[in-house]
Design a protein around this motif. Structure first.
Motif, PDB file in Angstrom:
ATOM      1  N   GLU A   1     -40.634  12.062 -29.426  1.00  0.00           N
ATOM      2  CA  GLU A   1     -41.078  13.047 -28.430  1.00  0.00           C
ATOM      3  C   GLU A   1     -40.888  12.507 -27.009  1.00  0.00           C
ATOM      4  N   GLN A   2     -41.242  11.229 -26.848  1.00  0.00           N
ATOM      5  CA  GLN A   2     -41.065  10.635 -25.522  1.00  0.00           C
ATOM      6  C   GLN A   2     -39.602  10.618 -25.113  1.00  0.00           C
ATOM      7  N   LEU A   3     -38.731  10.239 -26.062  1.00  0.00           N
ATOM      8  CA  LEU A   3     -37.296  10.200 -25.769  1.00  0.00           C
ATOM      9  C   LEU A   3     -36.762  11.587 -25.453  1.00  0.00           C
ATOM     10  N   GLU A   4     -37.189  12.586 -26.272  1.00  0.00           N
ATOM     11  CA  GLU A   4     -36.762  13.967 -26.017  1.00  0.00           C
ATOM     12  C   GLU A   4     -37.222  14.434 -24.641  1.00  0.00           C
ATOM     13  N   SER A   5     -38.468  14.144 -24.305  1.00  0.00           N
ATOM     14  CA  SER A   5     -39.007  14.552 -23.007  1.00  0.00           C
ATOM     15  C   SER A   5     -38.262  13.868 -21.867  1.00  0.00           C
ATOM     16  N   PHE A   6     -37.973  12.595 -22.063  1.00  0.00           N
ATOM     17  CA  PHE A   6     -37.243  11.855 -21.025  1.00  0.00           C
ATOM     18  C   PHE A   6     -35.872  12.465 -20.773  1.00  0.00           C
ATOM     19  N   ILE A   7     -35.146  12.779 -21.850  1.00  0.00           N
ATOM     20  CA  ILE A   7     -33.790  13.330 -21.697  1.00  0.00           C
ATOM     21  C   ILE A   7     -33.837  14.728 -21.099  1.00  0.00           C
ATOM     22  N   ASN A   8     -34.729  15.582 -21.622  1.00  0.00           N
ATOM     23  CA  ASN A   8     -34.753  16.980 -21.187  1.00  0.00           C
ATOM     24  C   ASN A   8     -35.218  17.143 -19.748  1.00  0.00           C
ATOM     25  N   HIS A   9     -36.156  16.320 -19.343  1.00  0.00           N
ATOM     26  CA  HIS A   9     -36.727  16.487 -18.014  1.00  0.00           C
ATOM     27  C   HIS A   9     -36.126  15.543 -16.976  1.00  0.00           C
ATOM     28  N   HIS A  10     -35.101  14.836 -17.377  1.00  0.00           N
ATOM     29  CA  HIS A  10     -34.440  13.951 -16.409  1.00  0.00           C
ATOM     30  C   HIS A  10     -33.747  14.796 -15.342  1.00  0.00           C
ATOM     31  N   MET A  11     -33.931  14.452 -14.084  1.00  0.00           N
ATOM     32  CA  MET A  11     -33.374  15.241 -12.983  1.00  0.00           C
ATOM     33  C   MET A  11     -31.850  15.152 -12.925  1.00  0.00           C
ATOM     34  N   ASP A  12     -31.281  14.087 -13.454  1.00  0.00           N
ATOM     35  CA  ASP A  12     -29.830  13.903 -13.435  1.00  0.00           C
ATOM     36  C   ASP A  12     -29.250  14.242 -14.802  1.00  0.00           C
ATOM     37  N   ALA A  13     -27.938  14.514 -14.802  1.00  0.00           N
ATOM     38  CA  ALA A  13     -27.268  14.886 -16.052  1.00  0.00           C
ATOM     39  C   ALA A  13     -27.208  13.684 -16.985  1.00  0.00           C
ATOM     40  N   VAL A  14     -27.654  13.896 -18.251  1.00  0.00           N
ATOM     41  CA  VAL A  14     -27.639  12.843 -19.264  1.00  0.00           C
ATOM     42  C   VAL A  14     -26.762  13.309 -20.417  1.00  0.00           C
ATOM     43  N   ILE A  15     -25.872  12.421 -20.867  1.00  0.00           N
ATOM     44  CA  ILE A  15     -24.988  12.729 -21.982  1.00  0.00           C
ATOM     45  C   ILE A  15     -24.972  11.532 -22.924  1.00  0.00           C
ATOM     46  N   ILE A  16     -25.071  11.790 -24.247  1.00  0.00           N
ATOM     47  CA  ILE A  16     -25.071  10.740 -25.258  1.00  0.00           C
ATOM     48  C   ILE A  16     -23.914  11.012 -26.204  1.00  0.00           C
ATOM     49  N   THR A  17     -23.078  10.011 -26.451  1.00  0.00           N
ATOM     50  CA  THR A  17     -21.922  10.148 -27.339  1.00  0.00           C
ATOM     51  C   THR A  17     -21.942   9.031 -28.368  1.00  0.00           C
ATOM     52  N   ASP A  18     -21.185   9.263 -29.469  1.00  0.00           N
ATOM     53  CA  ASP A  18     -20.994   8.171 -30.423  1.00  0.00           C
ATOM     54  C   ASP A  18     -19.796   7.350 -29.986  1.00  0.00           C
ATOM     55  N   LEU A  19     -19.407   6.400 -30.833  1.00  0.00           N
ATOM     56  CA  LEU A  19     -18.321   5.505 -30.447  1.00  0.00           C
ATOM     57  C   LEU A  19     -16.970   6.213 -30.393  1.00  0.00           C
ATOM     58  N   GLU A  20     -16.841   7.338 -31.052  1.00  0.00           N
ATOM     59  CA  GLU A  20     -15.587   8.090 -31.025  1.00  0.00           C
ATOM     60  C   GLU A  20     -15.511   9.033 -29.831  1.00  0.00           C
ATOM     61  N   GLY A  21     -16.551   9.052 -29.027  1.00  0.00           N
ATOM     62  CA  GLY A  21     -16.560   9.928 -27.867  1.00  0.00           C
ATOM     63  C   GLY A  21     -17.106  11.299 -28.156  1.00  0.00           C
ATOM     64  N   ARG A  22     -17.632  11.525 -29.351  1.00  0.00           N
ATOM     65  CA  ARG A  22     -18.174  12.825 -29.730  1.00  0.00           C
ATOM     66  C   ARG A  22     -19.551  12.999 -29.096  1.00  0.00           C
ATOM     67  N   ILE A  23     -19.743  14.126 -28.424  1.00  0.00           N
ATOM     68  CA  ILE A  23     -20.989  14.384 -27.697  1.00  0.00           C
ATOM     69  C   ILE A  23     -22.093  14.710 -28.691  1.00  0.00           C
ATOM     70  N   LEU A  24     -23.183  13.939 -28.606  1.00  0.00           N
ATOM     71  CA  LEU A  24     -24.325  14.145 -29.492  1.00  0.00           C
ATOM     72  C   LEU A  24     -25.454  14.903 -28.812  1.00  0.00           C
ATOM     73  N   ARG A  25     -25.592  14.704 -27.505  1.00  0.00           N
ATOM     74  CA  ARG A  25     -26.739  15.305 -26.830  1.00  0.00           C
ATOM     75  C   ARG A  25     -26.454  15.417 -25.334  1.00  0.00           C
ATOM     76  N   VAL A  26     -26.825  16.534 -24.727  1.00  0.00           N
ATOM     77  CA  VAL A  26     -26.818  16.691 -23.266  1.00  0.00           C
ATOM     78  C   VAL A  26     -28.124  17.369 -22.871  1.00  0.00           C
ATOM     79  N   ASN A  27     -28.518  17.219 -21.624  1.00  0.00           N
ATOM     80  CA  ASN A  27     -29.752  17.861 -21.156  1.00  0.00           C
ATOM     81  C   ASN A  27     -29.444  19.054 -20.252  1.00  0.00           C
TER      82      ASN A  27
END
Length: 695
Positions: free
Chosen positions: A219-245
Motif C-alpha cells: 500500500e505504501q509503495l502504491e501510494s508513493f507511486i500514484n501520488h508522486h508529483m513527477d512521472a514514474v515508470i517501472i520496466t522489466d529488464l526487457e524494457g517492458r513497461i510494468l507500471r506508470v503513475n
C-alpha cells in the motif's frame, strides 16, 4: 568477586533483547522503520536498569550498560545511538555519584567509534559489535585505572571478567537478532512467492502478521507511486513497461492502459533500444543515472524538456529485476531559466555599455560617499579621466580618504556641501581648483545626490572649462580687434589728410630754416613720418599689409628711442640706462614697428614713475638664435589680476588710455615670431621681457 553481579546484568540484558524482538514481531512491525529513534530511548532504559543492578568493586562500578548502546549504533545508526547516549548520561547523573566518569567514557567511546563508519560494511555485524566493545573496553580501562582519581588496587582478573561477560552478552544478542532477521527474510520471500509451505501455514499467527506487513508495504509503495508529483515508470529488464503513475499520463499524454505491456523503446519519443541496453548495463553495476536532461516527444508530437533519474530494482537475492525512472518536467523551469539568462545577458550588455561610457568619457566622473556631516568621505568609483586629473591610479583614489585628495576648505567642496545642506538633489556649479601638481583649472561640474544600499552617494561629472574660457576670451578679443580695425581705419583716414598738408609745409620751411632750426625741423619731420607709420599700423589692424624686414642694429634703434624720450624723462626726474653685456648681432625685423614697440613700453614706464627713478634697458644674447631685451622700471606696478588682461583692446590701467598701445606691441612681436611677457609687483616696479629671433 564481580561475576555474580555481571551475570545478573547479562540475564537482564538478554531478557530485554528478547522483549524487543517480541515487540517488533507482534506490535511495532509498522513503526520499526519509521521511528528508529524509539530504539535509542529503549536502549537507554535498559542501560539505566543495568546501572541499578551494577556491582562495585574497589570503588569501581561494573555493569553491561554500554552493550545496548553498541547494538543501537550498529542496527539503527549513529542518530539513534546519540539519543541513547544522551539519555544514558542523564540517567547516570541521577543514579550514580561517579556520573562524570560514565559521561567521559561515553564521549570517548563515541569519538573512537566514528572512524569505523567508513569501513564498517567490510565486517559482519558480530565482528563490528566485538570491535566496538573492545574499543569501549580500552577506553574504560584507561579512564578508570589511570586517569580517574581512584587507587589502582583492582586486580587484573576483574577487568578480564568484565571483558568476558561483555563479549558473551554481545554474542548472544547479535546471534538472537540475526537469527530473527534471517528467519523473517525467509518467511517474507516464501510469502511473496506463494510457496506451498507458506500456504500450509496460512492460519499461523506469524504468517498472518507477515501478510499484513507485506500488504502494508505494498500500500505504501502504491501510494508513493500514484501520488508522486513527477512521472514514474517501472520496466522489466526487457524494457517492458510494468507500471506508470498519473503524472506520467500528464507529462507524456499516454494513458496507462496504452503503454503497460509495451516495450519502452517502441513508444514514440522514448529511448532507443541501444540506449536502453546501455542504461541496463549502467544500473546493473548499482550506479543510478542521476538528473540527466533530455528532450522527449509527447503523444501529440510536441516536445517536452525532462530531467530523468533511472535507478535499478533488485530482489531479495541482490539480483537486478527491473528499472525505475522518475521524469521531472522542467519545461517551465528551463523556459524561466532561459528568460533569466536572457535578462542577465541584457543586464550584462547594458552594464558593459554604461561601463564603457563611464570609463571612456572625456569628462571626469566620480562617485563619492557622503558622510553624516554632508562632506564627501571617500571615493566609491572613478573613471580614467578622473584618475588622470588627480595624477593617481584608481586603486590609490579608492583607498584614500576624500579630504586627502580634495581639501575640505577648498572652494569646490564648500560650494558642494552648501548645495547638499540646502536640500538640492541636483546642481551645476563652476569653480577653480588647484591640483597638487600646481596646475590651476577652471571646472564646471554637475552633481546628483541619491541613495545606494542605505548610503548617501553623490555622482559628480566634472568638465575642464579652462581651454573653453580661453577660447571665449580670444573670441572676445577678436571681436574687440574687429571694432579696433574699423575705428583705426576711420581714424587713419581722417589723420592722413592733415598730415599730408603738414608734411608739405614742413618741406617748405626746411628750405628757409637755419642750421639750428634745421635740426628741430628734422626731428619734427621724423615724428611726422612716425605718425604716418602709426596710421599705417592702424590700417594694418583692419587690413594687414606687407612689411619690409631687414637686418638692423637693435642697440642703435633703442638708443634713438631713448634720445627721443629723454626730454620727457628728464622732466619727471627719470634716468634711462642702456646696458649691453656683449656685442649685439643685427636683428632681422621691421625698424619702424620695433621702434613703436620700444616707444610704447618706455612711455608706459615713464608714466608709471610719477616720483622719478631709474629705467634699465638691458640687451643680451639668450642663445645663438635669440636676443633678449628687458626693460625694468621702479614704478607703481600692476596687480596680478590686471596683468592677465594687458594687451586686450580697450583695456588700459591709465585713466586717459584707450588700451591700444600694448595690443599693437603684442601684435608686432607676434608678427616677428617673438614673445613678450610682463611681470610686475605693486609698489615695486614692472619688468617687460622681449625675446626676438636673430633671423
Amino acid at each position: 568477586m564481580i561475576s555474580s553481579g555481571l551475570f545478573v546484568n547479562l540475564c537482564i540484558f538478554s531478557f530485554f533483547v528478547s522483549i524487543m524482538i517480541a515487540i517488533r514481531i507482534f506490535l511495532l512491525q509498522r513503526l520499526a522503520h519509521k521511528y528508529k529513534w524509539m530504539s535509542g530511548i529503549y536502549a537507554s532504559i535498559v542501560s539505566a536498569i543495568l546501572m541499578v543492578y551494577s556491582v562495585t568493586y574497589q570503588q569501581i562500578t561494573y555493569d553491561l550498560r554500554f552493550l545496548p548502546l553498541i547494538l543501537t549504533v550498529l542496527y539503527f545508526g549513529y542518530r539513534a545511538g546519540a539519543v541513547a547516549g544522551i539519555t544514558m548520561a542523564v540517567c547516570s547523573i541521577y543514579l550514580e555519584s561517579h556520573w562524570l566518569l560514565t559521561i567521559l567514557i561515553l564521549i570517548f567511546t563515541f569519538l573512537f567509534f566514528l572512524p569505523l563508519i567508513r569501513y564498517r560494511k567490510q565486517f559482519s555485524l558480530l565482528k563490528q559489535s566485538l570491535l566496538c566493545f573492545f574499543i569501549h573496553f580500552i577506553v574504560h580501562v584507561l579512564l578508570t585505572n589511570y586517569f580517574w582519581n581512584t587507587p589502582i588496587q583492582s586486580p587484573f582478573y576483574s577487568e578480564v571478567e568484565y571483558l568476558a561477560f561483555g563479549i558473551l552478552g554481545l554474542g548472544v544478542a547479535v546471534a538472537t537478532i540475526e537469527f530473527y532477521r534471517k528467519f523473517y527474510a525467509v518467511a517474507e520471500e516464501a510469502a511473496y512467492a506463494g510457496s506451498d509451505p507458506c500456504k500450509d501455514e496460512e492460519d499461523s499467527i506469524f504468517v498472518r502478521i507477515m501478510k499484513k506487513e507485506l500488504e502494508y508495504t505494498k500500500e505504501q509503495l502504491e501510494s508513493f507511486i500514484n501520488h508522486h508529483m513527477d512521472a514514474v515508470i517501472i520496466t522489466d529488464l526487457e524494457g517492458r513497461i510494468l507500471r506508470v503513475n498519473e503524472a506520467y499520463e500528464k507529462v507524456y499524454g499516454w494513458k496507462s492502459h496504452e503503454v503497460i505491456g509495451k516495450k519502452y523503446y517502441d513508444i514514440a519519443g522514448a529511448f532507443s533500444k541501444d540506449v536502453h541496453e546501455n542504461i541496463k548495463k549502467t544500473v546493473a553495476e548499482k550506479e543510478a543515472i542521476n538528473r540527466v536532461e533530455v528532450v522527449r516527444a509527447r503523444k501529440d508530437g510536441s516536445l517536452v524538456d525532462l530531467r530523468i533519474t533511472i535507478s535499478p530494482i533488485f530482489n531479495g537475492k541482490d539480483e537486478l529485476v527491473g528499472l525505475s525512472g522518475v521524469c521531472v518536467d522542467i519545461s517551465e523551469a528551463k523556459k524561466a531559466k532561459e528568460e533569466l539568462d536572457l535578462l542577465h545577458r541584457r543586464l550584462k550588455e547594458s552594464e558593459l555599455k554604461y561601463r564603457t561610457l563611464f570609463e571612456y568619457a572625456n569628462d571626469a566622473i566620480y562617485l563619492l560617499e557622503i558622510g553624516s556631516d554632508h562632506f564627501p568621505s571617500r571615493f566609491v568609483e572613478v573613471n580614467e579621466a578622473g584618475c588622470k586629473r588627480f595624477g593617481c591610479t584608481r586603486e590609490e583614489l579608492l583607498s584614500m580618504p576624500c579630504h586627502d585628495i580634495i581639501p575640505r576648505d577648498s572652494d569646490i567642496v564648500q560650494k558642494t556641501v552648501e548645495e547638499i545642506r540646502n536640500g538640492n538633489l541636483s546642481f551645476t556649479l563652476q569653480s577653480q581648483f588647484t591640483f597638487k601638481s600646481g596646475e590651476i583649472k577652471k571646472l564646471e561640474y554637475s552633481g546628483k545626490l541619491f541613495n545606494i544600499e542605505n548610503k548617501k552617494v553623490l555622482l559628480i561629472v566634472s568638465r575642464d572649462r579652462t581651454e573653453y574660457l580661453k577660447t571665449e576670451e580670444l573670441l572676445q578679443k577678436s571681436e574687440k580687434l574687429a571694432a579696433v580695425g574699423q575705428l583705426a581705419t576711420a581714424i587713419a583716414h581722417e589723420i592722413r589728410n592733415p598730415l599730408t598738408a603738414i608734411k608739405g609745409f614742413m618741406q617748405l620751411l626746411t628750405e628757409k630754416a637755419s642750421k639750428e632750426e634745421l635740426t628741430y625741423m628734422n626731428i619734427i619731420s621724423s615724428e611726422i613720418e612716425r605718425i604716418e607709420m602709426i596710421t599705417d599700423e592702424f590700417m594694418s589692424v583692419a587690413k594687414p599689409q606687407a612689411v619690409t624686414f631687414q637686418s638692423i642694429d637693435l642697440q642703435l634703434l633703442i638708443q634713438q628711442v631713448i634720445l627721443l624720450l629723454q626730454p620727457q624723462a628728464t622732466m619727471k626726474n627719470i634716468f634711462i640706462e642702456l646696458n649691453s653685456y656683449e656685442e649685439m648681432p643685427f636683428v632681422y625685423c621691421e625698424s619702424n614697428q620695433m621702434k613703436q614697440v620700444f616707444i610704447n613700453i618706455l612711455k608706459n614706464a615713464i608714466e608709471a614713475m610719477p616720483s622719478g627713478g631709474e629705467i634699465k634697458v638691458e640687451l643680451r644674447k639668450k642663445d645663438n638664435n635669440h636676443i633678449h631685451i628687458q626693460i625694468i622700471d621702479e614704478g607703481v606696478g600692476i596687480s596680478k589680476e590686471r596683468i592677465k588682461h594687458l594687451g586686450e583692446p580697450f583695456y588700459s590701467i591709465k585713466e586717459d588710455g584707450i588700451g591700444l598701445g600694448l595690443m599693437i606691441c603684442f601684435n608686432i612681436i607676434q608678427q616677428h615670431k617673438g614673445t613678450l611677457s610682463i611681470e610686475s609687483e605693486v609698489n615695486k616696479g614692472t619688468s617687460v621681457e622681449i625675446c626676438l629671433p636673430l633671423e
